[in-house]
Design a protein around this motif. Structure first.
Motif, PDB file in Angstrom:
ATOM      1  N   LYS A 188      10.418  18.581  -4.176  1.00 21.59           N
ATOM      2  CA  LYS A 188       9.230  17.541  -4.310  1.00 21.59           C
ATOM      3  C   LYS A 188       9.751  16.583  -4.554  1.00 21.59           C
ATOM      4  N   MET A 189       9.408  16.731  -6.468  1.00 23.82           N
ATOM      5  CA  MET A 189       9.800  15.816  -7.556  1.00 23.82           C
ATOM      6  C   MET A 189      11.289  14.628  -6.614  1.00 23.82           C
ATOM      7  N   LEU A 190      12.490  16.015  -6.973  1.00 23.05           N
ATOM      8  CA  LEU A 190      13.847  15.894  -6.342  1.00 23.05           C
ATOM      9  C   LEU A 190      13.916  14.418  -5.731  1.00 23.05           C
ATOM     10  N   SER A 191      13.272  15.089  -4.549  1.00 16.19           N
ATOM     11  CA  SER A 191      13.069  14.076  -3.308  1.00 16.19           C
ATOM     12  C   SER A 191      12.975  12.134  -3.846  1.00 16.19           C
ATOM     13  N   TYR A 192      11.956  12.204  -4.687  1.00 20.30           N
ATOM     14  CA  TYR A 192      11.739  10.316  -4.958  1.00 20.30           C
ATOM     15  C   TYR A 192      12.741  10.269  -5.884  1.00 20.30           C
ATOM     16  N   TYR A 193      14.026  10.832  -6.051  1.00 18.80           N
ATOM     17  CA  TYR A 193      15.420  10.097  -6.121  1.00 18.80           C
ATOM     18  C   TYR A 193      16.713   9.709  -5.816  1.00 18.80           C
ATOM     19  N   ASN A 194      17.658   8.620  -6.072  1.00 14.59           N
ATOM     20  CA  ASN A 194      18.621   9.419  -4.760  1.00 14.59           C
ATOM     21  C   ASN A 194      19.295  10.221  -5.716  1.00 14.59           C
ATOM     22  N   LEU A 215      -1.117   1.665 -13.239  1.00 11.89           N
ATOM     23  CA  LEU A 215      -0.283   1.719 -12.243  1.00 11.89           C
ATOM     24  C   LEU A 215      -0.105   0.837 -11.230  1.00 11.89           C
ATOM     25  N   PHE A 216       1.655   0.166 -11.402  1.00 13.43           N
ATOM     26  CA  PHE A 216       1.171  -1.064 -10.490  1.00 13.43           C
ATOM     27  C   PHE A 216       2.844  -0.915  -9.404  1.00 13.43           C
ATOM     28  N   SER A 217       2.602  -1.810  -8.249  1.00 10.44           N
ATOM     29  CA  SER A 217       3.863  -1.669  -7.655  1.00 10.44           C
ATOM     30  C   SER A 217       3.946  -2.803  -6.942  1.00 10.44           C
ATOM     31  N   ASN A 218       5.368  -3.200  -6.802  1.00 10.59           N
ATOM     32  CA  ASN A 218       5.957  -3.938  -5.809  1.00 10.59           C
ATOM     33  C   ASN A 218       6.967  -3.065  -4.703  1.00 10.59           C
ATOM     34  N   ASP A 219       8.139  -3.761  -4.362  1.00 10.31           N
ATOM     35  CA  ASP A 219       8.278  -4.061  -3.400  1.00 10.31           C
ATOM     36  C   ASP A 219      10.035  -3.188  -3.698  1.00 10.31           C
ATOM     37  N   SER A 220       9.770  -3.584  -5.145  1.00 12.35           N
ATOM     38  CA  SER A 220      11.083  -2.892  -6.221  1.00 12.35           C
ATOM     39  C   SER A 220      11.245  -2.023  -7.428  1.00 12.35           C
ATOM     40  N   VAL A 221       9.719  -2.588  -7.564  1.00 12.33           N
ATOM     41  CA  VAL A 221       8.866  -1.644  -9.292  1.00 12.33           C
ATOM     42  C   VAL A 221       7.986  -0.346  -8.873  1.00 12.33           C
ATOM     43  N   ILE A 222       7.218   0.114  -9.142  1.00 15.38           N
ATOM     44  CA  ILE A 222       6.709   0.947 -10.290  1.00 15.38           C
ATOM     45  C   ILE A 222       6.277   0.631 -12.106  1.00 15.38           C
ATOM     46  N   LYS A 255       0.691  -1.426   0.183  1.00 14.70           N
ATOM     47  CA  LYS A 255      -0.115  -0.106  -0.240  1.00 14.70           C
ATOM     48  C   LYS A 255       1.125   1.389   0.246  1.00 14.70           C
ATOM     49  N   ASP A 256       2.253   1.295   1.142  1.00 14.81           N
ATOM     50  CA  ASP A 256       2.793   2.326   0.825  1.00 14.81           C
ATOM     51  C   ASP A 256       3.274   2.631  -0.108  1.00 14.81           C
ATOM     52  N   LYS A 257       3.486   1.118  -0.625  1.00 13.39           N
ATOM     53  CA  LYS A 257       4.508   1.754  -2.235  1.00 13.39           C
ATOM     54  C   LYS A 257       3.730   2.501  -3.594  1.00 13.39           C
ATOM     55  N   GLN A 258       2.277   1.672  -3.190  1.00 12.50           N
ATOM     56  CA  GLN A 258       1.328   2.447  -4.333  1.00 12.50           C
ATOM     57  C   GLN A 258       0.912   3.623  -4.679  1.00 12.50           C
ATOM     58  N   GLU A 259       0.845   3.788  -2.977  1.00  7.36           N
ATOM     59  CA  GLU A 259       1.016   6.080  -2.558  1.00  7.36           C
ATOM     60  C   GLU A 259       1.953   6.344  -2.618  1.00  7.36           C
ATOM     61  N   LEU A 260       2.929   5.514  -3.179  1.00 14.27           N
ATOM     62  CA  LEU A 260       4.803   6.495  -3.631  1.00 14.27           C
ATOM     63  C   LEU A 260       4.048   6.757  -4.986  1.00 14.27           C
ATOM     64  N   ALA A 261       3.514   5.755  -6.008  1.00 11.30           N
ATOM     65  CA  ALA A 261       3.625   5.667  -6.990  1.00 11.30           C
ATOM     66  C   ALA A 261       2.340   7.179  -7.150  1.00 11.30           C
ATOM     67  N   GLU A 262       1.507   6.486  -6.947  1.00 11.62           N
ATOM     68  CA  GLU A 262       0.361   7.894  -6.918  1.00 11.62           C
ATOM     69  C   GLU A 262       0.882   9.778  -6.937  1.00 11.62           C
ATOM     70  N   HIS A 263       1.671   9.704  -5.946  1.00 11.65           N
ATOM     71  CA  HIS A 263       1.977  10.755  -5.626  1.00 11.65           C
ATOM     72  C   HIS A 263       3.020  10.679  -6.365  1.00 11.65           C
ATOM     73  N   ASN A 308      15.623   1.999   0.698  1.00 13.91           N
ATOM     74  CA  ASN A 308      14.530   3.071   0.771  1.00 13.91           C
ATOM     75  C   ASN A 308      13.753   4.138  -0.016  1.00 13.91           C
ATOM     76  N   SER A 309      13.179   2.995  -1.234  1.00 10.64           N
ATOM     77  CA  SER A 309      11.938   3.376  -1.614  1.00 10.64           C
ATOM     78  C   SER A 309      12.652   4.802  -2.458  1.00 10.64           C
ATOM     79  N   LYS A 310      13.672   5.193  -2.629  1.00  7.72           N
ATOM     80  CA  LYS A 310      14.969   6.292  -3.430  1.00  7.72           C
ATOM     81  C   LYS A 310      14.469   5.594  -5.234  1.00  7.72           C
ATOM     82  N   ILE A 311      14.077   6.401  -6.396  1.00  8.15           N
ATOM     83  CA  ILE A 311      14.526   5.655  -7.795  1.00  8.15           C
ATOM     84  C   ILE A 311      15.766   5.873  -7.603  1.00  8.15           C
TER      85      ILE A 311
END
Length: 170
Positions: A46-52, A99-106, A25-33, A136-139
């Motif tokens: 905010k966009m930059l914060s999603y990335y390594n 939109l699909f997600s799991n622990d390591s891929v969106i 659920k957390d990964k799906q919310e991350l993907a949606e945001h 850490n859920s960063k791209i």
């Protein structure tokens, strides 16, 4: 005693199942945001914060190959985040259809909106984007597939041919 062990096993299974569900659920919310922010092009930080700090980027359609890039380069030079001459229909860069997600891929499928650039109009374009996440859920890696209009593909092909010719002439 058997009753206590049975209860322990049942609660353990429920806890693990709920924990797994919450992560998904957390990964799906991350993907949606992420894609909401991407579509609106409003919050650069905010966009930059999603990335390594650096990511592997590939435009698979252009056969660009994988390249390690700074996410600021991706946002500023490839996506052109702040380029005001790119005017999108309804001020929305894209729409995600799936939109699909799991622990390591969106994975997102959708369509870039119709837009104009320096007065020239461009048709909508379908896309598929793969975002690979670190622990850490960063791209850490982004692979884009774009369904470029045929005119763009021809122009890209001609550019690549000219570059190859220039290399051979040297």
């Amino acid at each position: 005693m058997k009753y206590n062990i049975s209860l322990f096993v049942i609660f353990s299974i429920l806890f693990i199942g709920c924990n797994s569900f919450n992560k998904k659920k957390d990964k799906q919310e991350l993907a949606e945001h992420f894609f909401e922010n991407y579509a609106s092009r409003k919050d650069y930080k905010k966009m930059l914060s999603y990335y390594n700090d650096s990511i592997i980027y590939e435009n698979a359609t252009q056969s660009s190959g994988e390249a390690v890039v700074d996410p600021r380069y991706l946002l500023n030079d490839i996506i052109r985040w702040d380029d005001k001459t790119m005017e999108y229909k309804n001020n929305k860069m894209l729409e995600v259809k799936e939109l699909f997600s799991n622990d390591s891929v969106i994975i997102a499928n959708g369509e870039f909106s119709e837009y104009s650039y320096n007065g020239q109009k461009f048709a909508p374009m379908k896309f598929t984007t793969y975002l690979y996440l670190d622990k850490n859920s960063k791209i850490k890696k982004q692979v884009d597939w774009f369904n470029y209009p045929i005119e763009d593909i021809i122009e890209l092909y001609q550019l690549q041919q000219n570059q190859q010719k220039l290399k051979l002439d040297k």
